[in-house]
Design an enzyme around this catalytic site. Sequence first.
Site, short mmCIF file in Angstrom:
data_model
loop_
_atom_site.label_atom_id
_atom_site.label_comp_id
_atom_site.label_asym_id
_atom_site.label_seq_id
_atom_site.Cartn_x
_atom_site.Cartn_y
_atom_site.Cartn_z
N LYS A 120 0.83 -1.20 0.00
CA LYS A 120 0.00 0.00 0.00
C LYS A 120 0.87 1.26 0.00
O LYS A 120 0.65 2.18 -0.79
CB LYS A 120 -0.94 0.00 1.21
N ASP A 138 -6.56 1.19 0.79
CA ASP A 138 -6.63 1.28 2.24
C ASP A 138 -8.04 0.90 2.68
O ASP A 138 -8.83 0.40 1.88
CB ASP A 138 -6.25 2.69 2.73
#
Length: 211
Positions: A120, A138
């Site tokens: 991420k 997320d």
Amino acid sequence: MNAQKRYEIFTRLRDSMPEPTTELNWHTPFELLTAVLLSAQATDVGVNKATARLFPIANTPQEILDLGVDGLKEYIKTIGLYNSKAENLIKTCRLLVERHDGDVPRTRAELEALPGVGRKTANVILNTAFGEPTIAVDTHIFRVANRTRIAPGKNVVEVEEKLMRHVPREFRQDAHHWLILHGRYTCIARRPRCGSCVIEDLCEYQDKTDI
């Protein structure tokens, strides 16, 4: 959910947010990397307050190293998990100096080799600092992708793969930010604000609200 709906969804998101970006404050790729590393389980507002004190004193890997772990903690102690974050950031800075001449690398593999940097975070850096059309999934994006049915998936990797496959190319660069901001302020976790949502009629969520 079909291609025409997805195109209209991202058209409306673009119209409502023509220049979306991260709410973390940064000016260099290293500042962004630092802010993202500090943002885990913390608010962007809280991180920005800490980096507003830190960056004028130290905003390069060598300057952070010169602070040392204890010196760094003094600047970030208002942020959750600051002890482990300080340790990771110091280790990351050491690798950046030793392996990359103090620069933030521009490949996923090199980014993910840094302490505390996962997929991420690497996607955020590649997208926001270097202009790559990546999508960092997320909790906000995971929720929006599943609720709307834009890209439903059981885990973040599956959602990311579907988004990369289904988001029209012209929207891919900014899709990450549109979806995060939409999830943060409109499609919120407890009770989405469907009544004020620009894509309500296109969204396939079954339990819409009137707020």
